[in-house]
Design a protein around this motif. Structure first.
Motif, short mmCIF file in Angstrom:
data_model
loop_
_atom_site.label_atom_id
_atom_site.label_comp_id
_atom_site.label_asym_id
_atom_site.label_seq_id
_atom_site.Cartn_x
_atom_site.Cartn_y
_atom_site.Cartn_z
N ARG B 335 -0.97 1.34 7.04
CA ARG B 335 -1.19 1.68 6.25
C ARG B 335 0.03 1.36 5.11
NH1 ARG B 335 -5.67 0.06 5.93
NH2 ARG B 335 -7.56 1.50 6.34
N SER B 336 1.80 1.84 5.00
CA SER B 336 2.11 1.59 4.13
C SER B 336 2.97 0.46 4.86
CB SER B 336 3.77 3.17 4.74
OG SER B 336 3.53 3.59 5.72
N GLN B 338 1.01 -2.19 4.71
CA GLN B 338 0.93 -2.69 4.36
C GLN B 338 1.36 -2.85 2.53
OE1 GLN B 338 -3.62 -2.23 5.22
NE2 GLN B 338 -4.53 -4.44 4.34
N VAL B 339 1.16 -1.71 2.02
CA VAL B 339 1.40 -1.29 0.92
C VAL B 339 2.76 -2.00 0.59
CG1 VAL B 339 2.84 0.54 -0.70
CG2 VAL B 339 0.28 0.90 0.55
N PHE B 345 -4.03 -6.46 6.72
CA PHE B 345 -3.92 -5.81 7.57
C PHE B 345 -4.87 -6.29 9.32
CE2 PHE B 345 -8.43 -3.68 9.38
CZ PHE B 345 -8.09 -2.36 9.28
#
Lengths: 362, 374
Positions: B335-336, B338-339, B345
């Motif tokens: 997730r990080s 992606q951030v 994804f």
């Protein structure tokens, strides 16, 4: 997935809100930095993609880069880490895009009082948290008018996700729109019990076509009903985005999200300081963005388009309310009294259908 | 004529190869099945495979435009030093431990429980039933919720277990399909009798504070110690007890087990019920520690995560617990990435798959020895 927001809190909540929110609104501690959490893939063809199409417009209007994270399920363990990452790196306006983010956003808003939170389809609000949703019954009413004008069999179909408030108001508005131009129109509704299930949606749409329905409306998350309509050489009306992308011949018009029109001014309001989030969430009309109609395919006669756009203008000008009484349900019970307009709370709780709607629901 | 030519050619090549073998002894690789493997070597092979997977993923990310220094900061430094990240990982890990251990204890006896998500749903339903019917005083509410969750999960898995043992119905089919029955029943409840009376939206009412698992300090939920305790109990049962010895018998040769008098049916049934109970507890901790109410999609993805964890842990409950935490690291760090790098994804999923495949493939080296023959 479902999308809606809570305009239905009790009077106690209003009082609490009044005192807690107070006279001083919310003000950012620095220049605004906006980030999105997307519910599904950014190119899902519907709900999430509508946000991703608003994003570049917002970037241009607000003069900033707006990052996103996609595929964040409605699950606290998935929502919190990316939201906190954004906050740690200085993002101070976090926009969520799902009903199921509501509780987690409420907790985040309490934990980070200096950050502004917006959540589409949410049901929670607070001093620095505002949910928002569009009045989809307006755009779907206009689509119902197009469907009513174009049907030859007077039988319209509708593929809906789940039978509750925000789908029911869409169905009723669709049928009322159809009856406005074609009093003989009936609406045959099938619920799939899922927001995103192309297999069931296909089965439902094909069953409707077999029954002799010649225009299929929808409120699910995929373009499947329109694709089936095109295969069966009948018509359909879309939801979320302009479904001509997937079914160019069959799609007469679509009820679409226009989030940039709402979010750009809202973020400017936050930036200006002393922001007062709506304690019931923002429930947006065509006038202020949120929802609108993409009208119309070339097969729709000019006269019909003109009539639909006139009705749209009346809604914007406040001259015409779709849920203005008297409205009886299909069992003859008076639901909206003459001279009254339905309250937002009753919209969210709607569990009845207008005459002409045929469904397996009681 | 042709045959002669062919055989002459064959002779020459043979001679040539003999000559070259004389100057350059290449030899060949023999594949041998290992009888046993020391623990340190097993750990070394698994660790090496994980490193290889990470190296390939890192190369992919660098090719996608992430600088190697950022990569190190994000995955290694941030994951283990940033307290927020650390919390996120442990928050995510508790239900993963339950489903991983739940799958491990039942896969050991070759009962393929693919109904983890259905049992999680029933765990959530059992716990919420106690809340909605206000059973017991507030002080006893949480233990009762836990008990009802466990009973509901066990009842749901008992049916496929009975069908298989009595009628020989394949449990892969029954457990998998019963997930859909459980899901539709959940939706029926949430859109019907259990709809939140406060806002008329399809989730249960919010649990009271005494119906939610408390924090144990440092921002950690008590879900984690419960998960560790359950892991310890399950590990004792299937690894160290007499019962565990029976499970090994059933796994390796159930006909032999029958012949020497191992109670196969009882062993199978207990393992299956334990799996159902652990899966239900995953549903219980998500509802009571994370969400604070019964929602529509709290179980999504955990079924396959559980199967994956059990597979990578080779059905060892203690290993399953460790793998579950590592899977949580993958989820959170993914997730990080992606951030901050706007990596799609799909890329995150690709990386997770590469690491998992590398580790899974190393199983080959654990079971076999490559032997160089000169």
């Amino acid at each position: 997935m479902f999308k809606k927001l809570a305009l239905v809190a009790g009077a106690a909540a209003l009082l609490a809100a009044g005192s807690a929110w107070g006279a001083n609104g919310f003000t950012l501690k620095g220049p605004p930095k906006v980030a999105f959490l997307y519910f599904k893939a950014k190119n899902d063809g519907g709900w999430t993609q509508a946000f991703d199409e608003a994003r570049p417009k917002m970037e241009k209007a607000l003069g900033m880069r707006i990052p996103y994270v996609e595929n964040i399920a409605e699950d606290a363990a998935q929502i919190t880490p990316p939201a906190e990452k954004f906050i740690q790196r200085g993002y101070n306006i976090v926009i969520g895009t799902a009903f199921g983010y509501s509780d987690t956003f409420k907790e985040l808003a309490k934990k980070y009082p200096d950050i502004a939170f917006l959540n589409a389809a949410g049901v929670t609000n607070g001093p620095n948290l505002q949910s928002f949703y569009g009045r989809t019954y307006q755009s779907q009413y206009l689509c119902g008018m197009v469907a009513g004008a174009m049907t030859k069999s007077n039988k319209l179909g509708f593929v809906g996700a789940n039978p509750f408030g925000l789908v029911n108001w869409t169905i009723n508005a669709y049928e009322m729109g159809a009856r406005r131009v074609n009093p003989k129109a009936t609406l045959h509704v099938v619920f799939t019990g899922a927001w995103n299930d192309p297999v069931k949606e296909r089965a439902a749409a094909e069953a409707l076509a077999d029954e002799g329905v010649d225009v299929i409306g929808q409120h699910v998350d995929t373009p499947t009903p329109q694709i089936v309509a095109q295969e069966r050489h009948i018509y359909g009306t879309g939801h979320h985005r302009d479904m001509r992308q997937f079914a160019p011949k069959a799609t007469l018009c679509s009820s679409v999200w226009v989030w940039a029109k709402y979010l750009i001014p809202e973020i400017k309001k936050i930036e200006a300081g002393n922001w007062h989030p709506n304690p019931y969430g923002d429930f947006i009309s065509i006038k202020d963005g949120g929802t609108d109609i993409a009208c119309c395919n070339t097969v729709v006669p000019k006269k019909v388009v003109k009539e639909v756009m006139a009705a749209r203008q009346d809604i914007i000008d406040g001259k015409f309310h779709i849920y203005a009484g008297p409205i009886k349900d299909r069992n003859g019970k008076l639901r909206v009294a003459a001279g009254k307009v339905i309250s937002d709370a009753d919209l969210w709780k709607m569990n009845w259908y207008v005459p002409g709607v045929i469904t397996q629901q009681k | 004529m042709l045959d002669q030519a062919a055989s002459r050619r064959l002779l020459t090549t043979d001679a040539a190869s003999q000559r070259s073998a004389g100057s350059l002894r290449v030899g060949r690789i023999n594949l041998e099945v290992r009888q046993s493997i020391p623990l340190w070597l097993q750990a070394l092979i698994l660790g090496g495979a994980a490193l290889l997977g990470i190296a390939v993923s890192a190369a992919l990310l660098v090719a996608a435009g992430v600088s190697p220094k950022d990569l190190f900061d994000e995955f290694v430094v941030e994951t283990f030093t940033d307290s927020g990240n650390f919390h996120s990982i442990l928050f995510q890990a508790a239900p993963l431990i339950f489903v991983g251990v739940g799958a491990a204890v039942v896969f050991r006896i070759r009962f393929w429980n693919l109904g983890i998500e259905g049992q999680m749903i029933w765990g959530g339903i059992g716990a919420t039933f106690v809340v909605l019917h206000t059973i017991g005083p507030p002080a006893l509410r949480l233990p009762l919720m836990m008990l009802f969750a466990v009973l509901a999960g066990m009842a749901w898995v008992a049916l496929p277990a009975w069908l298989r043992m009595r009628l020989g119905v394949n449990e892969i089919i029954t457990t998998l399909l019963l997930n859909y029955v459980a899901l539709n029943f959940l939706l029926h409840l949430l859109y019907g009798p259990w709809i939140d009376p406060k806002d008329a939206f399809p989730h249960s009412q919010q649990f009271h504070s005494f119906e939610r698992l408390p924090e144990i300090g440092w921002g950690l939920s008590s879900a984690l110690p419960i998960a560790l305790l359950c892991t310890a109990l399950a590990a004792w049962l299937v690894l160290f007890s007499r019962f565990g010895f029976y499970t090994k018998f059933v796994q390796d040769n159930d006909r032999m087990a029958l012949a020497v008098g191992v109670p196969i049916k009882a062993v199978t049934f207990v393992c299956v019920l334990l799996s159902g109970a652990l899966s239900a507890l995953a549903g219980f901790v998500i509802a009571t520690a994370q969400e604070g109410r019964l929602t529509q999609s709290f179980f999504e993805g955990y079924g396959f995560s559980g199967i994956l964890i059990a597979f990578l842990a080779r059905n060892n409950p203690i290993a399953a617990m460790i793998v579950a935490v590592l899977v949580a690291v993958l989820f959170v760090s993914g997730r990080s990435l992606q951030v901050f790098y706007q990596i799609p994804f799909a890329m995150v999923q690709l990386i997770q798959a590469i690491i998992v495949i590398s580790v899974a493939a190393s199983e080959f080296l654990i079971r076999h020895r490559l032997h160089w023959v000169h």
